[in-house]
Design a protein around this motif. Structure first.
Motif, PDB file in Angstrom:
ATOM      1  N   SER A   1      46.118  40.251  28.046  1.00 43.47           N
ATOM      2  CA  SER A   1      45.831  41.625  28.454  1.00 43.47           C
ATOM      3  C   SER A   1      44.564  41.656  29.316  1.00 43.47           C
ATOM      4  CB  SER A   1      45.682  42.534  27.233  1.00 43.47           C
ATOM      5  OG  SER A   1      45.554  43.877  27.629  1.00 43.47           O
TER       6      SER A   1
ATOM      7  N   THR B   1      41.206  40.528  42.245  1.00 43.96           N
ATOM      8  CA  THR B   1      42.619  40.212  42.055  1.00 43.96           C
ATOM      9  C   THR B   1      42.781  38.701  42.090  1.00 43.96           C
ATOM     10  OG1 THR B   1      43.348  42.263  43.098  1.00 43.96           O
ATOM     11  CG2 THR B   1      44.946  40.462  43.000  1.00 43.96           C
TER      12      THR B   1
ATOM     13  N   SER C   1      41.508  42.005  32.089  1.00 42.70           N
ATOM     14  CA  SER C   1      40.807  43.135  32.695  1.00 42.70           C
ATOM     15  C   SER C   1      40.684  42.971  34.209  1.00 42.70           C
ATOM     16  CB  SER C   1      39.430  43.314  32.050  1.00 42.70           C
ATOM     17  OG  SER C   1      38.688  42.118  32.169  1.00 42.70           O
ATOM     18  N   PHE C   2      41.366  41.999  34.779  1.00 42.67           N
ATOM     19  CA  PHE C   2      41.422  41.827  36.230  1.00 42.67           C
ATOM     20  C   PHE C   2      42.858  42.101  36.677  1.00 42.67           C
ATOM     21  CE2 PHE C   2      42.006  37.682  34.217  1.00 42.67           C
ATOM     22  CZ  PHE C   2      43.212  37.257  34.752  1.00 42.67           C
ATOM     23  N   SER C   3      43.016  42.424  37.938  1.00 47.94           N
ATOM     24  CA  SER C   3      44.368  42.620  38.457  1.00 47.94           C
ATOM     25  C   SER C   3      44.916  41.273  38.920  1.00 47.94           C
ATOM     26  CB  SER C   3      44.379  43.650  39.590  1.00 47.94           C
ATOM     27  OG  SER C   3      43.567  43.227  40.653  1.00 47.94           O
ATOM     28  N   PHE C   4      46.228  41.161  38.903  1.00 52.06           N
ATOM     29  CA  PHE C   4      46.848  39.897  39.290  1.00 52.06           C
ATOM     30  C   PHE C   4      48.239  40.132  39.843  1.00 52.06           C
ATOM     31  CE2 PHE C   4      48.086  40.584  34.906  1.00 52.06           C
ATOM     32  CZ  PHE C   4      49.419  40.244  34.888  1.00 52.06           C
ATOM     33  N   ASP C   5      48.712  39.143  40.556  1.00 57.19           N
ATOM     34  CA  ASP C   5      50.112  39.096  40.962  1.00 57.19           C
ATOM     35  C   ASP C   5      50.587  37.660  40.806  1.00 57.19           C
ATOM     36  OD1 ASP C   5      48.615  38.195  43.113  1.00 57.19           O
ATOM     37  OD2 ASP C   5      49.770  39.240  44.618  1.00 57.19           O
TER      38      ASP C   5
ATOM     39  N   THR D   1      45.675  35.765  42.301  1.00 49.83           N
ATOM     40  CA  THR D   1      47.081  35.468  42.578  1.00 49.83           C
ATOM     41  C   THR D   1      47.439  34.167  41.879  1.00 49.83           C
ATOM     42  OG1 THR D   1      47.096  36.636  44.687  1.00 49.83           O
ATOM     43  CG2 THR D   1      48.756  34.912  44.389  1.00 49.83           C
TER      44      THR D   1
END
Length: 161
Positions: free
Chosen positions: A40, A2, A42-46, A4
């Motif tokens: 788009s 992830t 392929s890792f999650s993020f916030d 941030t």
């Protein structure tokens, strides 16, 4: 993994005025959100907003808010979008106070909303760097990645070297 993303303002996030008689740029949604939509990933993020300021207005109180947020965050990979005028000062401040994460600062010479902006390439560089570097604070601009201590800016071109 992830990542941030922290918005602090700067040219990368400047937007056209929303009012009909506006003359100065305003800050709006984080530019990284629009760039990530195109990617788009392929890792999650916030994405979080710390402040929305021109970097000449960022002070040590704002930098301490960044430190406080990062210390409280469980995420180990962070990218701060920041104005270029005080980007090195903020990176050096963070490097004194933080050593448990990989933190990459980046920005743009022209707003992300401009068709000739360098925002996407700089953010892309930061995304690649944050996944590969060891813990520390870095600057990713103009195709180069430097530690907070090594980063320099050419006074004539404005480029980070």
């Amino acid at each position: 993994m992830t990542i941030t993303f922290l918005q602090t303002g700067g040219t990368i996030d400047k937007d056209y005025p929303r009012s009909t008689k506006g003359w100065a740029f305003e800050f709006g949604e984080p530019a990284c959100r629009r760039i990530l939509e195109k990617l788009s990933p392929s890792f999650s993020f916030d994405i979080h907003t710390i402040c929305q300021k021109d970097s000449l207005e960022i002070n040590d109180d704002d930098r301490q808010k960044m430190v406080d947020f990062i210390v409280q965050s469980p995420v180990q990979h962070l990218i701060l979008t920041h104005g270029t005028d005080s980007l090195i000062e903020t990176a050096q401040y963070l490097s004194v106070h933080l050593d448990q994460q990989v933190i990459v600062l980046t920005g743009a010479m022209r707003p992300e909303r401009f068709s000739n902006s360098d925002a996407s390439i700089n953010l892309g560089l930061a995304i690649g760097a944050v996944q590969l570097l060891p813990k520390g604070v870095y600057i990713a601009m103009h195709g180069v990645v430097r530690t907070a201590q090594e980063a320099r800016r050419d006074s004539e071109s404005g480029q980070f070297i």
